[in-house]
Scaffold this active site. Structure first.
Site, PDB file in Angstrom:
ATOM      1  N   LEU A 149     -15.131   6.113  -4.041  1.00  0.00           N
ATOM      2  CA  LEU A 149     -13.706   5.836  -3.962  1.00  0.00           C
ATOM      3  C   LEU A 149     -13.289   4.624  -4.780  1.00  0.00           C
ATOM      4  O   LEU A 149     -13.942   3.593  -4.749  1.00  0.00           O
ATOM      5  CB  LEU A 149     -13.350   5.571  -2.500  1.00  0.00           C
ATOM      6  N   HIS A 196      -8.340  12.061  -1.283  1.00  0.00           N
ATOM      7  CA  HIS A 196      -7.915  10.800  -1.884  1.00  0.00           C
ATOM      8  C   HIS A 196      -7.717  10.996  -3.375  1.00  0.00           C
ATOM      9  O   HIS A 196      -8.548  11.595  -4.046  1.00  0.00           O
ATOM     10  CB  HIS A 196      -8.970   9.715  -1.629  1.00  0.00           C
ATOM     11  N   HIS A 238     -11.573  12.842   1.744  1.00  0.00           N
ATOM     12  CA  HIS A 238     -11.634  11.430   2.095  1.00  0.00           C
ATOM     13  C   HIS A 238     -11.547  11.181   3.591  1.00  0.00           C
ATOM     14  O   HIS A 238     -12.243  10.338   4.119  1.00  0.00           O
ATOM     15  CB  HIS A 238     -10.475  10.723   1.397  1.00  0.00           C
ATOM     16  N   ARG A 274      -2.606  10.683   6.619  1.00  0.00           N
ATOM     17  CA  ARG A 274      -2.835   9.293   7.005  1.00  0.00           C
ATOM     18  C   ARG A 274      -2.400   8.370   5.884  1.00  0.00           C
ATOM     19  O   ARG A 274      -2.736   8.588   4.717  1.00  0.00           O
ATOM     20  CB  ARG A 274      -4.312   9.048   7.275  1.00  0.00           C
ATOM     21  N   GLN A 279      -7.482  14.768   4.381  1.00  0.00           N
ATOM     22  CA  GLN A 279      -6.912  14.005   3.286  1.00  0.00           C
ATOM     23  C   GLN A 279      -7.827  13.999   2.072  1.00  0.00           C
ATOM     24  O   GLN A 279      -9.027  13.766   2.188  1.00  0.00           O
ATOM     25  CB  GLN A 279      -6.691  12.568   3.742  1.00  0.00           C
ATOM     26  N   PHE A 282       0.868  -1.173   0.000  1.00  0.00           N
ATOM     27  CA  PHE A 282       0.000   0.000   0.000  1.00  0.00           C
ATOM     28  C   PHE A 282       0.898   1.213   0.000  1.00  0.00           C
ATOM     29  O   PHE A 282       2.069   1.125   0.378  1.00  0.00           O
ATOM     30  CB  PHE A 282      -0.859  -0.029   1.271  1.00  0.00           C
ATOM     31  N   ARG A 327      -0.711   9.611  -0.290  1.00  0.00           N
ATOM     32  CA  ARG A 327      -1.910  10.147  -0.944  1.00  0.00           C
ATOM     33  C   ARG A 327      -1.836  11.632  -1.275  1.00  0.00           C
ATOM     34  O   ARG A 327      -2.294  12.063  -2.329  1.00  0.00           O
ATOM     35  CB  ARG A 327      -3.125   9.918  -0.055  1.00  0.00           C
ATOM     36  N   GLU A 358      -7.108   2.406  -3.039  1.00  0.00           N
ATOM     37  CA  GLU A 358      -5.672   2.428  -3.249  1.00  0.00           C
ATOM     38  C   GLU A 358      -5.164   1.033  -3.606  1.00  0.00           C
ATOM     39  O   GLU A 358      -4.101   0.863  -4.187  1.00  0.00           O
ATOM     40  CB  GLU A 358      -5.023   2.884  -1.938  1.00  0.00           C
TER      41      GLU A 358
END
Ligand code: FAD
Ligand code: HEM
Ligand code: SF4
Ligand code: F3S
Ligand code: FES
Lengths: 301, 614, 131, 123
Positions: B245, B235, B346, B381, B233, B113, B281, B248
């Site tokens: 969404l 995204h 996000h 994050r 954040q 990730f 991100r 990721e």
């Protein structure tokens, strides 16, 4: 990208990083910037044409909604009625979008449950043009007008499109919907093993979002209030087929679903399977459990 | 009135986990939630849960990655607690039946990730949050924990000592959506707020309509400072039309971002020469917007995310859900064409200030999950770090509220004399209470200044909420909450987005002020007491205004570029001046801003701020 | 929940226009099943004329067979039985988990075959009574 | 958990038997229709023909079995349908009793008729 480069640079075009099929463009003699602009212009024209076409397809630019209204407390809503709303149509608009628009612009008292807007919270199952669908997952362009939106059948209406879900929850809870394996592998951070095939087997059944569409569509559930119903049976399936639970627990689960108001009630009407927004093969799961139950009983005979 | 030992407000991942823990510790727990638990937005999480489970990985690496990802604004004790507890808590989920994706040997799978040095994101297809939420709810059913669903918590019942650090929380006031009655819930041990994020402050968001920051607003008005709210954040991969969404996970599995020219811009334009698409991100979101702003966006709006080269089999195995999302909400078949994506709101990194045990500065008041800020995420994050936060800190808050001993917390909470105050914020308008609509805040804010005994606190809070409701219901003509909300969202999306500058932020603050004033005249049109969502959304809009204001305020004072927060005027990370958390206190309606230094000293080592490059 | 509204029967059969294949199959199967068991009772009753002696039997049967209505009913009975058999086979397949995806098609097919057989049987069944 | 290992639950048995009888009936009914409507025409039936068929032992037994399974299948089907419609308690017991009696009568009558057709219980 403000400076325009005029000299042709045939070979400085960025290479594709890997040999993967990216949207590779035809090479034109002009600079990247010019080509981009040209392409944009033609794309724009194409898009406009497309949009015009789509629009022509969509009867006028508004959508006609007929929405069920009822409120036990408000005098003129005590007798259920249908209200008409004409909502300006946008591309990609869903039934939920239209309802939100109608509420925010025309009538703040229009009441319905909704939350995620992405088919995962399961709150907005309605009866749309005669079948159970999630509002957020139903494109208006797929529907005949006027679009009739009603609360889920076979459940008591609390107000407008809101139905009482208590009974549905009770049925879901009644199949002991939780992992009961007590005997866990020893050692720190030791997970139970599960084969890929087994996970694959239960995969579809784990997708249920408790929307209640299936239960609402089932005639049998309508006639027999105690019938567990497709969603609860599917929940039982999810555990009964999970190899992480021991054999005795599986037998215990089969006893739950083969009770009087369990799997035998299902008359394979398939409407549950047809309406499930998560494409769970409910009838198939119910039938498999019937066979499992018969098999188990034959063993002890 | 209802009475329980522990009241958990909100039944998403954090709330459910907290309730289970409190129940395990022997408390009589009840959950009060405006949505039925399985409707919570945790269900939307797709990607996975970070936990160091495997050989070659350990919690220290996870902590290190998280600290780096936070752009050195996370507190080390919080981050280390997260990294240490996550593996066990993740395995507990497995033992509770979570259908994780599996390896050939039957162990749970992990995938890479963004921002992680090891593939430690444990996942269940592309619907990890759905399974997490349902598994936790199943355990709540198993334990027979009482759930009051469709009860909207309006306020906390907190005593009104002048210093918030001396206050105690005795329960909550809630509105039964089905019947319209307003009742008190007394908590003898503690109240845990787990109400999720405030995404609805923006109009292009991945968050649900129910994500209105209620818990944050309530705690804020009761006197708990909100921490680091400016860190929002965005995204990088949301569908342009709806904000849905695209996980990721797609990039984790090898999905590639292309601009309109088919360039793999993350590399080719040098945004992240090592990690490319898997950079953190904020980096990817800014890269995309830069591409669009410089004319290389598709339809001048978005870029393409391509996963076709992964092959149908792999996509169906691991990312099937993505195919459905792209098809249902954008009409795109991810197997044959690239998916359009653009950045969208996000996640809120900031929130209710708590320590590692979930406790706030108010006695008996806890917070966990997205609404809280223990400060694990700092300025940014990492993907897959929110779900472990839910289970780790949800569990800790639950245990602690039920009276279990978790040891002394290393993180300090609440305003104290020796912190640094923002003395000269250059504000265009006075933030805070607009005056007419009464605070609706804590009992503390009613101005009487007297210390009440427990029973009175709850009763008075209930009375205050009933009175507020009457006023809203009785007002004949007025503004619609939907119009106020829409105005607020537009202002936030225009000026408090990925790129921020002083002028825009000030404009946003002015608009927020206008929203507050408009809100004074807001009227509920639906006269019914039954399932009155008009009324409920009116309450929520009030909360959104308070929260949006803290975000804009924080963004205005923090003149640097750190993590998700970018400022035109100072586009560098300024460690000299800004290695500190922004805190905003309500002060009975007159917000003040102050700072607390970041804790970089971990258990074994001190984290040295390094340049964050991917 | 005392005040909620129950829409009652409209929901069940008032919605027949919105029924799907599986529901129709269920209704038809029920109907045909009941007709068949009803017929079985009648049939045994008619055959019981044999107890009164061979002549009574022959007369009863031939008397009945001479009636146009009876012949018509027989065609109906055939259709009913054929549908019940075919849909019964379909249901048995469903029970075994075979061809679930084609459950609607197999229902339509059952209807089609039933219709075809019923029509095809008319010449045989209606011999001597005006055909 | 293993306290109750009772074998067949009523629901399961009825369900299974309904299917098993159905399989038998497919063949029996098809045979019956074919024989009496296409091979022999219904309007030409005479006692003599019936008797001749019935004197074949195999045919005789088949017909008796046909009768029994059809009765069971039909009556059980009706009973299940009624239960699915929510028949419970005393009415349910009464209905069950009536159905059982009716089926016994039907089967009894049917066998009697068949024996009569055969011309007595000669084997
Ligand atoms: C689309 C999406 C994908 C994500 N993917 C990932 C991922 O892959 N990995 C990861 O780690 N994180 C991910 N996240 C982040 C993570 O899912 C969230 O931060 C987390 O789920 C928040 O959980 P929560 O329990 O704090 O709140 P929620 O799940 O939002 O729950 C809030 C609860 O509070 C209740 N509530 C709210 N207000 C009130 C009130 N006034 N009164 C009573 N009850 C109230 C609600 O009913 C609800 O039950 C994702 C987030 C989104 C939006
Ligand atoms: C010839 C082959 C036959 C087959 C394959 C067959 C098949 C079936 C099946 C599978 C069912 C169960 C339906 C369900 O529970 O979902 C059923 C029901 C039934 N059958 Fe048959 N059957 C046959 C013949 C008969 C005969 C001869 C009779 C009459 C005596 C009959 C009367 C019934 C009745 C009354 C029902 C119950 C219908 C209901 O659900 O209300 N069937 N049949
Ligand atoms: S099974 Fe499908 S239709 Fe039924 S509740 Fe679950 S998701 Fe909804
Ligand atoms: S609709 Fe009902 S009858 Fe069975 S197949 Fe589905 S549960
Ligand atoms: S709004 Fe959540 S499923 Fe439709």
């Amino acid at each position: 990208m403000s400076t325009q480069e005029q000299k042709p640079e045939p070979d400085t075009e960025p290479e594709e990083p890997e040999s993967q099929e990216a949207p590779v463009e035809q090479r034109a003699p002009a600079s990247p910037q010019q080509r981009r602009m040209q392409r944009k212009a033609s794309n724009l024209a194409e898009r406009e044409r497309q949009a015009a076409e789509d629009e022509a397809k969509l009867e006028g630019d508004t959508v006609h909604l007929k929405v069920f209204r009822f409120d036990p407390e408000v005098a003129n809503k005590q007798e259920p009625r249908f209200d008409d709303f004409h909502v300006p149509l946008e591309r990609g608009m869903t039934v939920l979008d239209a309802l939100i628009y109608a509420r925010d612009e025309y009538d703040s008292s229009l009441t319905f449950r909704h939350s995620c807007r992405q088919a995962i919270c399961g709150s907005d199952a309605f009866f749309v043009n005669g079948s159970q669908r999630l509002g957020c997952k139903t494109q208006l362009s797929e529907l005949d007008q006027p679009v009739r939106v009603e609360p889920l059948p076979h459940q008591e209406v609390v107000k407008d499109l809101v139905v009482d879900m208590e009974h549905f929850y009770d049925q879901m809870h009644s199949v002991e919907p939780y992992m009961q394996q007590e005997d866990l592998p020893e050692g720190d951070l030791a997970e139970m093993r599960q084969s890929r095939e087994n996970r694959e087997k239960i995969k579809m059944s784990t997708r249920c979002i408790w929307c209640g569409a299936c239960m609402s569509s089932c005639n049998i559930a309508a006639g027999d209030n105690q019938y567990l119903g497709p969603a609860a049976i599917n929940k039982a399936y999810r555990f009964a087929m999970d190899e992480r639970e021991d054999e005795e627990i599986k037998e215990h689960r089969l006893r739950i679903i083969e009770q009087e108001h369990g799997v035998w009630r299902c008359q394979t009407q398939f409407s549950c399977t047809e309406v499930c927004p998560k494409d769970i093969p409910l009838t198939e799961h119910i039938q498999e459990l019937k066979r499992e139950a018969v098999k188990k009983n034959l063993k002890f005979w | 009135m209802y009475e329980h030992d522990v009241i958990v407000v909100g039944a998403g991942g954090a709330g459910l986990r907290a309730a289970i823990a409190a129940h395990e510790a022997g408390a009589d727990v009840a959950m009060v939630t405006k949505l039925h638990p399985v409707r919570s937005h945790t269900g939307a999480a797709e990607g996975g849960i970070n936990a160091a489970l495997r050989e070659g990985d350990d919690w220290e690496l996870h902590a290190y990655d998280t600290m780096k990802g936070s752009d050195y604004l996370g507190d080390a004790p919080a981050i280390e607690t997260l990294a240490k507890d996550a593996p066990e808590d993740t395995i507990t989920l497995e033992h509770w039946g979570m259908p994780f994706s599996r390896e050939d040997d039957g162990t749970v799978s992990q995938r890479p990730f963004g921002g992680l040095s090891f593939p430690r994101t444990t996942y269940a297809g592309a619907e990890t949050g759905h399974h997490l939420l349902h598994v936790l709810y199943e355990q709540v059913v198993k334990r027979g924990i009482q759930v009051y669903d469709e009860w909207f918590v309006m306020n906390l019942a907190v005593t009104d000592e002048p210093d918030p650090n001396d206050r105690t929380c005795h329960g909550v006031v809630a509105y039964d959506v089905q019947s319209g009655k307003i009742e008190g819930f007394k908590a003898t041990n503690g109240v845990i707020i787990a109400t999720g994020g405030p995404g609805q402050a923006f109009d292009h968001t991945t968050n649900a309509v129910s994500c209105t920051g209620d818990g944050q607003a309530m705690a804020y008005r009761a006197g708990v400072p909100l921490e680091d709210m400016e860190f929002v954040q965005f995204h990088p991969t949301t569908l342009p039309s709806t904000g849905v969404l695209i996980s990721e996970g797609v990039r984790g599995e090898g999905g590639i971002l292309y601009n309109e020219d088919g360039e793999r811009f993350m590399f080719e334009h040098g945004y992240a020469n090592n990690d490319g698409e898997l950079a953190s991100r904020d980096v990817v979101s800014r890269a995309e917007l830069t591409e669009v702003n410089e004319g290389r966006g598709v339809e001048d709006e978005y870029v393409h995310l391509d996963m076709r080269h992964l092959g149908a089999e792999r996509i169906l195995d691991r990312l099937e859900n993505i195919l459905h999302l792209a098809e249902d909400f954008e009409g795109v078949d991810g197997l044959v064409e690239p998916m359009p994506v653009k950045p969208g709101q996000h996640y809120e990194m900031g929130g209710i200030e708590t320590d590692e045990n979930g406790e706030t500065c108010i006695d008996g008041l806890y917070a966990a999950g997205e609404c809280a800020c223990v400060s694990v995420h700092g300025a940014n994050r990492l993907g897959g770090n929110a779900l472990p936060e839910l289970v780790v800190f949800g569990k800790r808050a639950g245990y602690h509220a039920a009276g279990a001993d978790l040891g002394e917390a290393a993180i300090e909470t609440g305003y104290s004399e020796d912190v640094e105050d923002e003395t000269n914020p250059d504000l265009p308008v006075t933030p805070g209470e607009a005056g007419l609509e009464p605070a609706g805040g804590a009992v503390a804010a009613d101005g009487s200044g007297q210390v009440l005994d427990e029973a009175d606190v709850l009763e008075r809070a209930v009375e205050a909420e009933r009175a507020r409701t009457e006023r809203l219901m009785e007002r004949e003509d007025g503004v619609k909450h939907a119009d106020v909300r829409a105005k607020l969202q537009r202002a936030m999306t225009r000026d408090v987005n990925v790129f921020r500058e002083a002028e825009g932020l000030k404009r946003a603050l002015r608009e927020i002020r206008e929203c507050r004033e408009l809100y004074q005249e807001v009227a509920v049109q639906d006269p019914s007491r039954t399932f009155n969502t008009d009324l409920q959304m009116t309450y929520e809009t009030r909360n959104l205004i308070d929260i949006a204001e803290t975000i804009a305020l924080g963004a205005l004072v923090r003149n640097e570029f750190r993590g998700a927060h970018w400022r035109l005027e100072n586009q560098v990370r300024d460690d000299e001046n800004w290695l500190k958390h922004t805190l905003i206190s309500w002060n009975g309606g007159k917000p003040s801003i102050w700072y607390r230094p970041v804790i970089l000293e971990g258990e074994a080592k001190t984290y040295e701020p390094k340049v964050r490059s991917y | 929940m005392s005040q909620s509204y129950n829409r009652g029967l409209i929901e069940d059969f008032g919605r027949w226009k919105e029924f799907s294949a599986g529901m129709w199959a269920w209704i038809f199967h029920k109907f045909t099943g009941w007709v068949l068991i009803g017929y079985l009772f009648t049939h045994i009753a008619v055959l019981s004329s044999a107890l009164a002696g061979p002549e009574a039997y022959t007369e009863t049967l031939q008397g009945l067979e001479a009636l146009f209505v009876v012949r018509l009913l027989e065609v109906g009975l055939l259709a009913v039985a054929v549908f019940h058999i075919l849909n019964g086979i379909r249901l048995l397949m469903v029970d075994l988990g075979i061809g679930l995806d084609a459950q609607d098609k197999s229902f339509y097919l059952s209807l089609l075959i039933t219709g075809a057989i019923a029509v095809a049987s008319v010449p045989t069944f209606m011999t001597d009574v005006g055909f | 958990m293993a306290e109750r290992y009772s074998s067949f639950t009523p629901g399961g048995t009825a369900w299974l038997l309904q299917r098993v009888t159905a399989v038998f009936l497919i063949f029996a009914l098809a045979f019956h229709f074919f024989l009496l409507h296409f091979v022999n025409h219904a309007w030409e039936i005479e006692f003599a023909g019936t008797q001749a068929r019935m004197q074949d032992l195999g045919y005789f037994i088949t017909m008796i079995l046909f009768l029994i399974t059809a009765t069971f299948h039909g009556v059980n089907g009706v009973y299940n349908a009624l239960i699915n419609q929510g028949l419970t308690g005393t009415p349910r017991k009464v209905v069950l009793a009536i159905l059982v009696l009716a089926s016994l009568a039907l089967v009894g009558q049917g066998i009697w008729v068949a024996i009569e057709m055969r011309g007595g219980l000669i084997l």
